[in-house]
Design a protein around this motif. Structure first.
Motif, PDB file in Angstrom:
ATOM      1  N   GLY A  39       0.792  -1.226   0.000  1.00  0.00           N
ATOM      2  CA  GLY A  39       0.000   0.000   0.000  1.00  0.00           C
ATOM      3  C   GLY A  39       0.820   1.269   0.000  1.00  0.00           C
ATOM      4  N   ASN A  40       2.102   1.193   0.369  1.00  0.00           N
ATOM      5  CA  ASN A  40       2.950   2.382   0.316  1.00  0.00           C
ATOM      6  C   ASN A  40       3.356   2.724  -1.114  1.00  0.00           C
ATOM      7  OD1 ASN A  40       2.967   2.805   3.098  1.00  0.00           O
ATOM      8  ND2 ASN A  40       4.717   1.453   3.413  1.00  0.00           N
ATOM      9  N   ALA A  41       3.243   1.744  -2.013  1.00  0.00           N
ATOM     10  CA  ALA A  41       3.610   1.971  -3.409  1.00  0.00           C
ATOM     11  C   ALA A  41       2.414   1.870  -4.343  1.00  0.00           C
ATOM     12  CB  ALA A  41       4.679   0.961  -3.840  1.00  0.00           C
ATOM     13  N   ASP A  42       1.364   1.206  -3.912  1.00  0.00           N
ATOM     14  CA  ASP A  42       0.165   1.004  -4.723  1.00  0.00           C
ATOM     15  C   ASP A  42      -0.948   1.898  -4.181  1.00  0.00           C
ATOM     16  OD1 ASP A  42      -2.170   0.126  -5.944  1.00  0.00           O
ATOM     17  OD2 ASP A  42      -1.579  -1.980  -5.921  1.00  0.00           O
ATOM     18  N   PRO A  43      -1.381   2.915  -4.933  1.00  0.00           N
ATOM     19  CA  PRO A  43      -2.411   3.831  -4.413  1.00  0.00           C
ATOM     20  C   PRO A  43      -3.787   3.205  -4.300  1.00  0.00           C
ATOM     21  CG  PRO A  43      -1.893   4.355  -6.695  1.00  0.00           C
ATOM     22  CD  PRO A  43      -0.913   3.305  -6.269  1.00  0.00           C
ATOM     23  N   GLN A  44      -4.010   2.071  -4.963  1.00  0.00           N
ATOM     24  CA  GLN A  44      -5.314   1.417  -4.924  1.00  0.00           C
ATOM     25  C   GLN A  44      -5.150  -0.073  -4.597  1.00  0.00           C
ATOM     26  OE1 GLN A  44      -8.105   3.061  -5.131  1.00  0.00           O
ATOM     27  NE2 GLN A  44      -7.199   5.022  -5.716  1.00  0.00           N
ATOM     28  N   PRO A  45      -4.721  -0.405  -3.396  1.00  0.00           N
ATOM     29  CA  PRO A  45      -4.479  -1.824  -3.069  1.00  0.00           C
ATOM     30  C   PRO A  45      -5.744  -2.674  -3.125  1.00  0.00           C
ATOM     31  CG  PRO A  45      -4.336  -0.464  -1.100  1.00  0.00           C
ATOM     32  CD  PRO A  45      -4.402   0.477  -2.267  1.00  0.00           C
ATOM     33  N   GLY A  68      -1.131   1.754  14.680  1.00  0.00           N
ATOM     34  CA  GLY A  68      -1.106   3.090  14.107  1.00  0.00           C
ATOM     35  C   GLY A  68      -1.628   3.123  12.685  1.00  0.00           C
ATOM     36  N   PRO A  69      -0.990   3.907  11.818  1.00  0.00           N
ATOM     37  CA  PRO A  69      -1.495   4.099  10.447  1.00  0.00           C
ATOM     38  C   PRO A  69      -1.662   2.801   9.664  1.00  0.00           C
ATOM     39  CG  PRO A  69       0.209   5.715  10.940  1.00  0.00           C
ATOM     40  CD  PRO A  69       0.197   4.751  12.080  1.00  0.00           C
ATOM     41  N   GLN A  70      -0.764   1.831   9.861  1.00  0.00           N
ATOM     42  CA  GLN A  70      -0.878   0.607   9.079  1.00  0.00           C
ATOM     43  C   GLN A  70      -2.103  -0.203   9.495  1.00  0.00           C
ATOM     44  OE1 GLN A  70       2.322  -2.466   9.104  1.00  0.00           O
ATOM     45  NE2 GLN A  70       2.240  -2.221   6.879  1.00  0.00           N
ATOM     46  N   MET A  71      -2.401  -0.223  10.797  1.00  0.00           N
ATOM     47  CA  MET A  71      -3.603  -0.934  11.238  1.00  0.00           C
ATOM     48  C   MET A  71      -4.849  -0.232  10.702  1.00  0.00           C
ATOM     49  SD  MET A  71      -4.862  -2.052  15.042  1.00  0.00           S
ATOM     50  CE  MET A  71      -5.315  -0.398  15.537  1.00  0.00           C
ATOM     51  N   ALA A  72      -4.823   1.112  10.699  1.00  0.00           N
ATOM     52  CA  ALA A  72      -5.966   1.867  10.179  1.00  0.00           C
ATOM     53  C   ALA A  72      -6.196   1.574   8.700  1.00  0.00           C
ATOM     54  CB  ALA A  72      -5.740   3.363  10.390  1.00  0.00           C
ATOM     55  N   ALA A  73      -5.116   1.277   7.971  1.00  0.00           N
ATOM     56  CA  ALA A  73      -5.250   0.937   6.555  1.00  0.00           C
ATOM     57  C   ALA A  73      -5.631  -0.526   6.370  1.00  0.00           C
ATOM     58  CB  ALA A  73      -3.941   1.231   5.822  1.00  0.00           C
ATOM     59  N   ALA A  74      -5.182  -1.394   7.262  1.00  0.00           N
ATOM     60  CA  ALA A  74      -5.447  -2.831   7.134  1.00  0.00           C
ATOM     61  C   ALA A  74      -6.909  -3.165   7.371  1.00  0.00           C
ATOM     62  CB  ALA A  74      -4.563  -3.608   8.107  1.00  0.00           C
ATOM     63  N   ILE A  75      -7.542  -2.499   8.325  1.00  0.00           N
ATOM     64  CA  ILE A  75      -8.913  -2.856   8.714  1.00  0.00           C
ATOM     65  C   ILE A  75      -9.896  -2.739   7.551  1.00  0.00           C
ATOM     66  CG2 ILE A  75     -10.862  -2.131  10.147  1.00  0.00           C
ATOM     67  CD1 ILE A  75      -8.828  -1.604  12.391  1.00  0.00           C
ATOM     68  N   TYR A  85     -14.631 -12.627  -0.673  1.00  0.00           N
ATOM     69  CA  TYR A  85     -13.914 -13.898  -0.830  1.00  0.00           C
ATOM     70  C   TYR A  85     -13.926 -14.646   0.504  1.00  0.00           C
ATOM     71  CZ  TYR A  85     -12.356 -10.735  -4.487  1.00  0.00           C
ATOM     72  OH  TYR A  85     -12.323  -9.807  -5.507  1.00  0.00           O
ATOM     73  N   PRO A  86     -15.104 -15.090   0.946  1.00  0.00           N
ATOM     74  CA  PRO A  86     -15.244 -15.678   2.289  1.00  0.00           C
ATOM     75  C   PRO A  86     -14.470 -16.965   2.496  1.00  0.00           C
ATOM     76  CG  PRO A  86     -17.240 -16.010   0.993  1.00  0.00           C
ATOM     77  CD  PRO A  86     -16.381 -15.077   0.203  1.00  0.00           C
ATOM     78  N   ASP A  87     -14.090 -17.631   1.423  1.00  0.00           N
ATOM     79  CA  ASP A  87     -13.384 -18.911   1.562  1.00  0.00           C
ATOM     80  C   ASP A  87     -11.869 -18.748   1.651  1.00  0.00           C
ATOM     81  OD1 ASP A  87     -15.800 -20.274   1.429  1.00  0.00           O
ATOM     82  OD2 ASP A  87     -15.722 -20.413  -0.771  1.00  0.00           O
ATOM     83  N   VAL A  88     -11.380 -17.516   1.528  1.00  0.00           N
ATOM     84  CA  VAL A  88      -9.934 -17.279   1.581  1.00  0.00           C
ATOM     85  C   VAL A  88      -9.542 -16.901   3.009  1.00  0.00           C
ATOM     86  CG1 VAL A  88      -8.009 -15.907   0.703  1.00  0.00           C
ATOM     87  CG2 VAL A  88      -9.905 -16.513  -0.826  1.00  0.00           C
ATOM     88  N   PRO A  89      -8.771 -17.727   3.704  1.00  0.00           N
ATOM     89  CA  PRO A  89      -8.351 -17.383   5.070  1.00  0.00           C
ATOM     90  C   PRO A  89      -7.511 -16.107   5.088  1.00  0.00           C
ATOM     91  CG  PRO A  89      -7.902 -19.696   4.562  1.00  0.00           C
ATOM     92  CD  PRO A  89      -8.255 -19.035   3.269  1.00  0.00           C
ATOM     93  N   ILE A  90      -7.678 -15.325   6.153  1.00  0.00           N
ATOM     94  CA  ILE A  90      -6.912 -14.095   6.347  1.00  0.00           C
ATOM     95  C   ILE A  90      -6.072 -14.260   7.603  1.00  0.00           C
ATOM     96  CG2 ILE A  90      -7.004 -11.613   6.756  1.00  0.00           C
ATOM     97  CD1 ILE A  90      -9.700 -11.570   5.316  1.00  0.00           C
ATOM     98  N   VAL A  91      -4.767 -14.072   7.481  1.00  0.00           N
ATOM     99  CA  VAL A  91      -3.862 -14.187   8.616  1.00  0.00           C
ATOM    100  C   VAL A  91      -3.177 -12.848   8.833  1.00  0.00           C
ATOM    101  CG1 VAL A  91      -2.088 -15.171   7.076  1.00  0.00           C
ATOM    102  CG2 VAL A  91      -1.837 -15.368   9.558  1.00  0.00           C
ATOM    103  N   TRP A  92      -3.162 -12.400  10.081  1.00  0.00           N
ATOM    104  CA  TRP A  92      -2.461 -11.167  10.447  1.00  0.00           C
ATOM    105  C   TRP A  92      -1.158 -11.515  11.163  1.00  0.00           C
ATOM    106  CZ3 TRP A  92      -5.541  -6.398  12.622  1.00  0.00           C
ATOM    107  CH2 TRP A  92      -6.392  -5.909  11.617  1.00  0.00           C
ATOM    108  N   GLY A  93      -0.108 -10.785  10.840  1.00  0.00           N
ATOM    109  CA  GLY A  93       1.159 -10.889  11.545  1.00  0.00           C
ATOM    110  C   GLY A  93       1.734  -9.503  11.757  1.00  0.00           C
ATOM    111  N   GLY A  94       2.795  -9.408  12.540  1.00  0.00           N
ATOM    112  CA  GLY A  94       3.399  -8.109  12.825  1.00  0.00           C
ATOM    113  C   GLY A  94       3.193  -7.691  14.270  1.00  0.00           C
ATOM    114  N   TYR A  95       3.561  -6.451  14.564  1.00  0.00           N
ATOM    115  CA  TYR A  95       3.565  -6.000  15.952  1.00  0.00           C
ATOM    116  C   TYR A  95       2.183  -5.960  16.586  1.00  0.00           C
ATOM    117  CZ  TYR A  95       8.453  -4.864  16.738  1.00  0.00           C
ATOM    118  OH  TYR A  95       9.801  -4.966  16.960  1.00  0.00           O
ATOM    119  N   PHE A  96       1.164  -5.457  15.874  1.00  0.00           N
ATOM    120  CA  PHE A  96      -0.143  -5.347  16.529  1.00  0.00           C
ATOM    121  C   PHE A  96      -0.720  -6.710  16.914  1.00  0.00           C
ATOM    122  CE2 PHE A  96      -4.726  -5.311  16.652  1.00  0.00           C
ATOM    123  CZ  PHE A  96      -4.944  -4.348  17.634  1.00  0.00           C
ATOM    124  N   PRO A  97      -0.871  -7.641  15.990  1.00  0.00           N
ATOM    125  CA  PRO A  97      -1.435  -8.938  16.402  1.00  0.00           C
ATOM    126  C   PRO A  97      -0.527  -9.724  17.335  1.00  0.00           C
ATOM    127  CG  PRO A  97      -0.726  -9.020  14.118  1.00  0.00           C
ATOM    128  CD  PRO A  97      -0.635  -7.586  14.539  1.00  0.00           C
TER     129      PRO A  97
END
Length: 311
Positions: A39-45, A68-75, A85-97
């Motif tokens: 998302g830092n390089a792609d304006p329309q992720p 912070g800003p990355q979580m606000a963008a991830a949500i 795409y309900p059948d595609v699992p979503i996994v979070w990693g990084g400092y917040f989770p």
């Protein structure tokens, strides 16, 4: 196909290599089909995610999330992705989770959390989702069981950066966009030569994740990576993202000796009490090796306050 999503965390002018996404990509390289969306390089992720799903589909969405800003963008990205795409699992990693796995799992658009150092955990989770191992046996994973209860598997031991493949910079769409003009130089890159920190300052988010542990890349490998970046991207400067760069003087000396011929300017972070132990000869060598700035934490001038912080 696996999508590695790095939600926007900064202004485009401040973007740097997405090291977290590249670290996951490194363990997938040559083994799995994947694509990085930054998302830092792609304006329309969100549109990019839809295009990937239309053209190729994906079996997993892996999201790197800092507070912070990355979580606000991830949500909103994950909230929009889930019903499409309900059948595609979503996994979070990084400092917040890693710090707040229960908060992450309370979200209907987060299926799994990878805590702490994620390379091995993520790869094993992929295997488990294919039925090749049990999720309950994977260290560093949190998930909801069949009753909706949160399960936190034991932590995974911290491993050295030397144990993992080098970052596949070539898998970034237009990697040139991450080379920046800074006060250090015209073409500045970033690198992280260690993970974790051995200190236990009680205000720091690193402590509960790594529990006073640090693993450091060999000086030979660090210099080799920077030499590759210089050859590939013509860099003339580096920002080190280590939590504690100057932990060991002998390591610093060896690394500085290897950096001298690269002729790079660089900055890093360090603790005052650690660097105060260094000899004058080491400081002279650091300057010769291109050290331009050292960031120090100065939390208080009071010994009592520092003691309360375990600093």
């Amino acid at each position: 196909m696996i999508i590695i999503l790095h939600p926007r965390s900064t202004k485009p002018k401040n973007r740097r290599f997405p090291l977290a996404a590249l670290s996951l990509a490194a363990v997938l390289e040559g083994k799995e089909d994947y694509q990085i969306v930054d998302g830092n390089a792609d304006p329309q992720p969100a549109e990019t995610l839809d295009r990937i799903m239309r053209e190729r589909g994906a079996s997993l969405l892996a999201v790197s999330v800092m507070p912070g800003p990355q979580m606000a963008a991830a949500i909103p990205l994950c909230r929009e992705f889930r019903p499409k795409y309900p059948d595609v699992p979503i996994v979070w990693g990084g400092y917040f989770p890693s710090l707040y796995p229960d908060a992450a799992l309370n979200s209907p658009y987060v299926d799994f959390v990878v805590r702490g150092q994620g390379e091995e955990t993520f790869f094993e989770l992929i295997e488990a989702l294919r039925g090749q191992r049990r999720i309950r046996d994977i260290r560093g994973v949190s998930f909801r069981d069949d009753f909706g209860l949160h399960v936190h598997n034991p932590d995974r031991p911290l491993r050295s950066p030397n144990d993992f493949p080098r970052l596949p910079y070539h898998r970034l769409p237009d990697a040139e966009r991450y080379i920046a003009r800074t006060f250090l130089g015209e073409r500045t890159a970033v690198h992280q030569a260690s993970i974790g920190c051995p200190f236990r300052c009680n205000f720091c988010g690193v402590v509960p994740i790594y529990q006073g542990r640090q693993r450091t890349e060999d000086p030979e490998r660090t210099a080799s990576v920077l030499q590759h970046l210089k050859r590939q991207f013509r860099i003339d400067a580096v920002q080190f993202y280590d939590n504690n760069f100057f932990l060991n003087e002998s390591h610093t000396v060896e690394l500085a000796e290897r950096l001298v011929p690269l002729n790079l300017r660089w900055w890093s972070e360090g603790r005052i009490d650690s660097v105060l132990r260094y000899s004058d000869d080491t400081f002279r060598l650091l300057r010769l090796a291109g050290a331009t700035m050292i960031f120090f934490g100065a939390e208080s001038g009071s010994d009592w306050a520092l003691k309360q912080m375990n600093k």
